[in-house]
Design a protein around this motif. Structure first.
Motif, mmCIF file in Angstrom:
data_model
loop_
_atom_site.group_PDB
_atom_site.id
_atom_site.type_symbol
_atom_site.label_atom_id
_atom_site.label_comp_id
_atom_site.label_asym_id
_atom_site.label_seq_id
_atom_site.Cartn_x
_atom_site.Cartn_y
_atom_site.Cartn_z
ATOM 1 N N ASP A 230 0.807 -1.229 0.000
ATOM 2 C CA ASP A 230 0.000 0.000 0.000
ATOM 3 C C ASP A 230 0.837 1.273 0.000
ATOM 4 O O ASP A 230 0.411 2.292 0.517
ATOM 5 C CB ASP A 230 -0.970 0.024 1.196
ATOM 6 C CG ASP A 230 -1.928 -1.155 1.172
ATOM 7 O OD1 ASP A 230 -2.341 -1.532 0.063
ATOM 8 O OD2 ASP A 230 -2.245 -1.682 2.237
ATOM 9 N N GLY A 231 2.009 1.230 -0.563
ATOM 10 C CA GLY A 231 2.848 2.422 -0.614
ATOM 11 C C GLY A 231 2.488 3.332 -1.777
ATOM 12 O O GLY A 231 1.682 3.000 -2.639
ATOM 13 N N GLU A 232 3.073 4.506 -1.772
ATOM 14 C CA GLU A 232 2.919 5.467 -2.862
ATOM 15 C C GLU A 232 4.186 6.303 -2.937
ATOM 16 O O GLU A 232 5.002 6.286 -2.022
ATOM 17 C CB GLU A 232 1.692 6.353 -2.637
ATOM 18 C CG GLU A 232 1.722 7.137 -1.339
ATOM 19 C CD GLU A 232 0.438 7.924 -1.107
ATOM 20 O OE1 GLU A 232 0.223 8.903 -1.829
ATOM 21 O OE2 GLU A 232 -0.319 7.542 -0.208
ATOM 22 N N CYS A 233 4.356 7.011 -4.024
ATOM 23 C CA CYS A 233 5.499 7.920 -4.226
ATOM 24 C C CYS A 233 6.836 7.208 -4.013
ATOM 25 O O CYS A 233 7.572 7.503 -3.074
ATOM 26 C CB CYS A 233 5.394 9.137 -3.309
ATOM 27 S SG CYS A 233 3.952 10.127 -3.605
ATOM 28 N N PHE A 234 7.160 6.293 -4.896
ATOM 29 C CA PHE A 234 8.394 5.520 -4.756
ATOM 30 C C PHE A 234 9.605 6.206 -5.365
ATOM 31 O O PHE A 234 10.719 5.789 -5.150
ATOM 32 C CB PHE A 234 8.209 4.131 -5.381
ATOM 33 C CG PHE A 234 7.256 3.274 -4.619
ATOM 34 C CD1 PHE A 234 7.681 2.551 -3.523
ATOM 35 C CD2 PHE A 234 5.922 3.195 -4.983
ATOM 36 C CE1 PHE A 234 6.808 1.766 -2.805
ATOM 37 C CE2 PHE A 234 5.038 2.411 -4.278
ATOM 38 C CZ PHE A 234 5.485 1.693 -3.189
ATOM 39 N N GLY A 235 9.396 7.240 -6.141
ATOM 40 C CA GLY A 235 10.512 7.961 -6.750
ATOM 41 C C GLY A 235 11.101 8.978 -5.791
ATOM 42 O O GLY A 235 10.697 9.090 -4.633
ATOM 43 N N MET A 236 12.051 9.753 -6.299
ATOM 44 C CA MET A 236 12.680 10.746 -5.441
ATOM 45 C C MET A 236 12.612 12.145 -6.052
ATOM 46 O O MET A 236 12.193 13.080 -5.409
ATOM 47 C CB MET A 236 14.140 10.372 -5.180
ATOM 48 C CG MET A 236 14.902 11.366 -4.351
ATOM 49 S SD MET A 236 14.170 11.776 -2.755
ATOM 50 C CE MET A 236 13.930 10.191 -2.045
ATOM 51 N N LEU A 237 13.003 12.290 -7.294
ATOM 52 C CA LEU A 237 13.111 13.627 -7.875
ATOM 53 C C LEU A 237 11.900 14.027 -8.699
ATOM 54 O O LEU A 237 11.635 15.199 -8.870
ATOM 55 C CB LEU A 237 14.380 13.715 -8.738
ATOM 56 C CG LEU A 237 15.678 13.434 -7.983
ATOM 57 C CD1 LEU A 237 16.861 13.479 -8.925
ATOM 58 C CD2 LEU A 237 15.864 14.410 -6.837
ATOM 59 N N TRP A 238 11.167 13.051 -9.239
ATOM 60 C CA TRP A 238 9.933 13.359 -9.955
ATOM 61 C C TRP A 238 8.797 13.274 -8.956
ATOM 62 O O TRP A 238 8.598 12.253 -8.302
ATOM 63 C CB TRP A 238 9.692 12.385 -11.113
ATOM 64 C CG TRP A 238 8.486 12.779 -11.890
ATOM 65 C CD1 TRP A 238 8.428 13.687 -12.892
ATOM 66 C CD2 TRP A 238 7.146 12.325 -11.693
ATOM 67 N NE1 TRP A 238 7.137 13.822 -13.342
ATOM 68 C CE2 TRP A 238 6.326 12.993 -12.615
ATOM 69 C CE3 TRP A 238 6.549 11.417 -10.824
ATOM 70 C CZ2 TRP A 238 4.958 12.778 -12.707
ATOM 71 C CZ3 TRP A 238 5.188 11.210 -10.899
ATOM 72 C CH2 TRP A 238 4.411 11.892 -11.847
ATOM 73 N N VAL A 239 8.065 14.366 -8.839
ATOM 74 C CA VAL A 239 7.005 14.454 -7.835
ATOM 75 C C VAL A 239 5.664 14.617 -8.549
ATOM 76 O O VAL A 239 5.528 15.501 -9.401
ATOM 77 C CB VAL A 239 7.247 15.669 -6.900
ATOM 78 C CG1 VAL A 239 6.177 15.759 -5.847
ATOM 79 C CG2 VAL A 239 8.617 15.586 -6.278
ATOM 80 N N PRO A 240 4.675 13.783 -8.228
ATOM 81 C CA PRO A 240 3.344 13.960 -8.831
ATOM 82 C C PRO A 240 2.800 15.366 -8.549
ATOM 83 O O PRO A 240 3.026 15.941 -7.484
ATOM 84 C CB PRO A 240 2.495 12.893 -8.136
ATOM 85 C CG PRO A 240 3.487 11.850 -7.718
ATOM 86 C CD PRO A 240 4.735 12.607 -7.370
ATOM 87 N N PHE A 241 2.069 15.892 -9.514
ATOM 88 C CA PHE A 241 1.586 17.270 -9.436
ATOM 89 C C PHE A 241 0.712 17.533 -8.218
ATOM 90 O O PHE A 241 0.678 18.654 -7.716
ATOM 91 C CB PHE A 241 0.842 17.642 -10.716
ATOM 92 C CG PHE A 241 1.744 17.717 -11.909
ATOM 93 C CD1 PHE A 241 2.738 18.680 -11.989
ATOM 94 C CD2 PHE A 241 1.612 16.810 -12.947
ATOM 95 C CE1 PHE A 241 3.583 18.750 -13.081
ATOM 96 C CE2 PHE A 241 2.459 16.863 -14.055
ATOM 97 C CZ PHE A 241 3.440 17.832 -14.113
ATOM 98 N N LYS A 242 0.014 16.527 -7.721
ATOM 99 C CA LYS A 242 -0.885 16.754 -6.580
ATOM 100 C C LYS A 242 -0.136 17.265 -5.346
ATOM 101 O O LYS A 242 -0.726 17.901 -4.490
ATOM 102 C CB LYS A 242 -1.699 15.517 -6.251
ATOM 103 C CG LYS A 242 -0.898 14.348 -5.712
ATOM 104 C CD LYS A 242 -1.805 13.156 -5.461
ATOM 105 C CE LYS A 242 -1.064 11.981 -4.869
ATOM 106 N NZ LYS A 242 -1.961 10.867 -4.597
ATOM 107 N N TYR A 243 1.158 17.026 -5.263
ATOM 108 C CA TYR A 243 1.928 17.486 -4.107
ATOM 109 C C TYR A 243 2.356 18.952 -4.222
ATOM 110 O O TYR A 243 2.870 19.533 -3.278
ATOM 111 C CB TYR A 243 3.121 16.582 -3.847
ATOM 112 C CG TYR A 243 2.658 15.192 -3.507
ATOM 113 C CD1 TYR A 243 2.065 14.937 -2.280
ATOM 114 C CD2 TYR A 243 2.735 14.165 -4.426
ATOM 115 C CE1 TYR A 243 1.591 13.677 -1.968
ATOM 116 C CE2 TYR A 243 2.258 12.914 -4.127
ATOM 117 C CZ TYR A 243 1.691 12.677 -2.899
ATOM 118 O OH TYR A 243 1.210 11.425 -2.599
#
Length: 151
Positions: free
Chosen positions: A131-144
């Motif tokens: 149930d994780g999310e946001c596994f990347g580091m430098l690319w951030v989904p726009f919702k944040y």
């Protein structure tokens, strides 16, 4: 010019590699090494079992440098440098900025950096393997970024 292009392509591809390894390896069959990063009970130590993952990326980078030296190919030099640069940036963003392992960079008004911190916080909201999310580091989904740009 080929060297610079190879470095840049490798650096940006490393975000995808890091995302995949984080989601499927660290939250998969190597969860036993990554778990202490999510559920840290021993705060007496500076190091975590999770820190052993840097060895994998170091081997990729060093291996690329060795292949470059053996075959004299600037492509492998670029790959090695690109992986190394990604590792340094990852350390600065993840360990120094987000997790404050060394308390030097606490506050920022930069919307991108604040979004990175917020996304990583959402990743750590899930303390289990699934149930994780946001596994990347430098690319951030726009919702944040949303709260950064609301009037």
């Amino acid at each position: 010019m080929t060297l610079l292009i190879t470095i840049l392509i490798t650096f940006f591809l490393m975000e995808g590699v890091a995302w995949g390894l984080h989601k499927y390896v660290m939250h998969g069959f190597f969860w036993n090494l990554h778990e202490d990063h999510h559920i840290r009970t021993n705060h007496d130590s500076f190091f975590e079992r999770n820190d052993t993952f840097f060895i994998f990326f170091s081997i990729l980078s060093i291996g690329s440098f060795l292949i470059w030296k053996f075959y004299d190919s600037s492509v492998f030099l670029g790959v090695g440098i690109g992986i190394c640069i990604y590792g340094v940036v990852y350390f600065i963003i993840h360990d120094l900025f987000i997790h404050q392992r060394i308390k030097i960079w606490r506050n920022t008004k930069n919307p991108y950096l604040r979004a990175i911190r917020r996304a990583h916080k959402m990743h750590h909201k899930h303390t289990g393997k699934y149930d994780g999310e946001c596994f990347g580091m430098l690319w951030v989904p726009f919702k944040y970024y949303e709260s950064e740009f609301k009037a």
